[in-house]
Design an enzyme around this catalytic site. Structure first.
Site, mmCIF file in Angstrom:
data_model
loop_
_atom_site.group_PDB
_atom_site.id
_atom_site.type_symbol
_atom_site.label_atom_id
_atom_site.label_comp_id
_atom_site.label_asym_id
_atom_site.label_seq_id
_atom_site.Cartn_x
_atom_site.Cartn_y
_atom_site.Cartn_z
ATOM 1 N N GLN A 100 0.808 -1.378 0.043
ATOM 2 C CA GLN A 100 -0.305 -0.242 -0.612
ATOM 3 C C GLN A 100 0.796 1.785 0.259
ATOM 4 O O GLN A 100 1.820 1.470 1.164
ATOM 5 C CB GLN A 100 -0.531 0.020 1.542
ATOM 6 C CG GLN A 100 -2.382 1.114 1.112
ATOM 7 C CD GLN A 100 -3.122 1.134 2.016
ATOM 8 O OE1 GLN A 100 -2.382 1.723 3.199
ATOM 9 N NE2 GLN A 100 -4.424 2.030 2.051
ATOM 10 N N TYR A 179 -5.370 10.729 3.548
ATOM 11 C CA TYR A 179 -4.249 11.149 3.495
ATOM 12 C C TYR A 179 -3.759 11.387 2.352
ATOM 13 O O TYR A 179 -5.049 12.215 1.557
ATOM 14 C CB TYR A 179 -3.961 10.408 3.393
ATOM 15 C CG TYR A 179 -3.725 9.620 5.036
ATOM 16 C CD1 TYR A 179 -3.041 10.440 5.558
ATOM 17 C CD2 TYR A 179 -3.877 8.250 5.160
ATOM 18 C CE1 TYR A 179 -2.875 9.394 7.271
ATOM 19 C CE2 TYR A 179 -4.301 8.102 5.873
ATOM 20 C CZ TYR A 179 -3.520 8.553 7.536
ATOM 21 O OH TYR A 179 -3.894 8.186 8.419
ATOM 22 N N ARG A 317 -8.745 -5.847 11.751
ATOM 23 C CA ARG A 317 -8.202 -6.079 13.417
ATOM 24 C C ARG A 317 -8.592 -7.316 13.704
ATOM 25 O O ARG A 317 -7.477 -8.096 14.325
ATOM 26 C CB ARG A 317 -9.636 -4.845 14.526
ATOM 27 C CG ARG A 317 -9.253 -3.143 13.888
ATOM 28 C CD ARG A 317 -9.834 -2.614 14.637
ATOM 29 N NE ARG A 317 -11.865 -2.565 13.586
ATOM 30 C CZ ARG A 317 -12.254 -1.445 13.929
ATOM 31 N NH1 ARG A 317 -12.506 -1.003 14.867
ATOM 32 N NH2 ARG A 317 -13.386 -1.811 12.281
HETATM 33 C C1 FNR Z 1 -6.022 0.335 10.335
HETATM 34 N N1 FNR Z 1 -6.249 1.008 8.564
HETATM 35 C C2 FNR Z 1 -5.157 1.284 7.884
HETATM 36 N N2 FNR Z 1 -5.873 1.522 6.705
HETATM 37 C C3 FNR Z 1 -5.389 1.896 5.725
HETATM 38 O O1 FNR Z 1 -5.366 1.914 4.192
HETATM 39 N N3 FNR Z 1 -4.010 2.081 5.718
HETATM 40 C C4 FNR Z 1 -3.419 1.793 7.157
HETATM 41 O O2 FNR Z 1 -2.426 1.238 7.108
HETATM 42 C C5 FNR Z 1 -4.179 1.721 8.022
HETATM 43 N N4 FNR Z 1 -3.630 0.910 9.624
HETATM 44 C C6 FNR Z 1 -4.214 0.783 9.982
HETATM 45 C C7 FNR Z 1 -4.274 0.316 11.031
HETATM 46 C C8 FNR Z 1 -4.692 -0.091 12.560
HETATM 47 C C9 FNR Z 1 -4.047 -0.727 13.597
HETATM 48 C C10 FNR Z 1 -6.352 -0.617 12.172
HETATM 49 C C11 FNR Z 1 -7.095 -0.749 13.528
HETATM 50 C C12 FNR Z 1 -6.764 0.212 11.060
HETATM 51 C C13 FNR Z 1 -7.652 0.458 8.511
HETATM 52 C C14 FNR Z 1 -7.948 -0.885 8.050
HETATM 53 O O3 FNR Z 1 -7.372 -1.026 6.364
HETATM 54 C C15 FNR Z 1 -9.897 -1.047 8.475
HETATM 55 O O4 FNR Z 1 -9.965 -0.336 6.696
HETATM 56 C C16 FNR Z 1 -10.224 -1.390 9.259
HETATM 57 O O5 FNR Z 1 -9.425 -1.395 10.586
HETATM 58 C C17 FNR Z 1 -11.608 -1.674 9.285
HETATM 59 O O6 FNR Z 1 -11.592 -2.990 9.082
HETATM 60 P P1 FNR Z 1 -11.839 -4.108 10.005
HETATM 61 O O7 FNR Z 1 -11.082 -4.079 11.363
HETATM 62 O O8 FNR Z 1 -13.047 -3.555 10.846
HETATM 63 O O9 FNR Z 1 -12.001 -5.715 9.621
#
Ligand code: FNR
Length: 347
Positions: A100, A179, A317
């Site tokens: 990414q 971002y 998560r």
């Molecule tokens: C994220 N998310 C995230 N999104 C992204 O585009 N780049 C990233 O580096 C991150 N980093 C990140 C770190 C942490 C600790 C969390 C909890 C979330 C968002 C992630 O990709 C996702 O969209 C959300 O966590 C929602 O999905 P879940 O966790 O409900 O399955």
């Protein structure tokens, strides 16, 4: 009944996924002091290689894109070598992984880099401070010049090339979550009066230029994008943003990306100006491969895929809490609940 999650899925002629479960990008802040991925990170990703596709944590394309401590980069030879270790281990375990690509724009903080300004479309600061580093309040960014924009586009393309050199199967451009790229797409952060502002077409110009430059470098089959039409993080809401995404989504459709991925934490959230959920809005404007995300369980994701709300699901998560998430789902085993303390170690 989550059978459909385990069907293989062809993104295109170049890439077929073993199943429809993606590991969502998850920033872990565990790279070394030179922002090089470590062996522990390689092992962390390798443990999750039975996901249909891993999207790496966000990876900064150049130093002034950094907004959090120890987020990995992909601009130095050492970082590329570090990522080679990660992609090799994931491939050895039968997995696939996209990088990414990230520039945080106005969410960057000069604490993390030696030279350069905090760059963004307009001189509008994001409120607040770097998480868990409260003394680092966000600054008023320098609006990018046309030369800055050219440099950024070139650096995104170079980062994509570096990702291929590091053995990634493709890249996901981080155009979501407030971002840099997303900052061009929302009126709350883009008040430019030149050809990068005012109208939906102008506001889409930089994001599409990045997409096109990366496609030109590594091919459309290995290029994906994440977007957040609903402002929910690092971004003020403006109902006019809808018009920007009404323009952007059909333009993206023409690019035949590997996939389009929604950036959101909870897809149950409704946005008045989008007429409902972010995923429903995008699906209505984009007919190619769509990745849904945001507080899904295997069961709710399976139902959403069954009803064609989206084609693939990204799980975030739960993948931190369960390295063996895919196996557990397949066998109907209990999922360990996620908690924030889990962020302190790479299990
Ligand atoms: C994220 N998310 C995230 N999104 C992204 O585009 N780049 C990233 O580096 C991150 N980093 C990140 C770190 C942490 C600790 C969390 C909890 C979330 C968002 C992630 O990709 C996702 O969209 C959300 O966590 C929602 O999905 P879940 O966790 O409900 O399955």
């Amino acid at each position: 009944m989550t059978e459909n999650l385990f069907q293989p899925y062809a993104l295109n002629d170049a890439i077929t996924l073993n199943n429809r479960i993606l590991m969502a990008p998850l920033t872990r802040c565990m790279a070394d002091e030179n922002l090089v991925p470590t062996t522990a990170m390689a092992e962390y990703y390798a443990r999750r290689a039975d996901a249909g596709l891993i999207i790496s944590e966000a990876v900064i394309i150049r130093p002034d894109g950094q907004g959090y401590p120890n987020t990995p980069g992909i601009f130095s030879p050492e970082q590329i070598t570090g990522w080679q270790q990660v992609t090799t281990k994931v491939h050895e375990n039968g997995g696939k992984i996209f990088a990414q690509l990230w520039h945080t724009g106005r969410v960057a903080h000069p604490h993390f880099f030696q030279q350069g300004d905090v760059l963004a479309p307009s001189a509008i600061a994001v409120e607040g401070s770097v998480p868990r580093m409260r003394e680092l309040t966000y600054q008023v960014p320098k609006p990018v010049t046309l030369a800055d924009i050219e440099g950024l586009i070139a650096d995104y393309a170079q980062a994509a090339e570096n990702a291929m050199a590091a053995g990634f199967d493709g890249v996901e451009i981080h155009g979501a979550n407030g971002y840099l790229i997303d900052q061009f797409l929302h009126y709350g952060s883009n008040q430019r009066t030149d050809e990068y502002g005012v109208t939906p077409e102008n506001m889409s110009r930089f994001p599409l230029a990045v997409v096109d430059a990366i496609i030109a470098r590594i091919g459309n089959e290995r290029t994906a994008l994440r977007v957040s039409p609903g402002a929910y993080f690092n971004m003020a809401t403006d109902a006019k943003d809808r018009e920007v995404f009404d323009y952007l989504l059909p333009a993206l459709e023409k690019r035949s990306l590997a996939f389009l991925h929604i950036g959101i934490f909870d897809d149950a959230m409704e946005f008045d100006y989008l007429g409902g959920k972010a995923s429903s809005y995008v699906r209505a404007h984009y007919s190619k491969t769509l990745v849904g995300v945001g507080s899904y369980t295997a069961e709710t994701a399976s139902t959403a895929i069954e009803s064609e709300q989206f084609d693939l699901v990204a799980i975030g998560r739960p993948f931190i809490a369960n390295p063996d998430y895919v196996q557990k789902i397949r066998q109907g085993e209990e999922i360990t609940p996620y908690s924030e303390e889990m962020l302190t170690s790479l299990v």
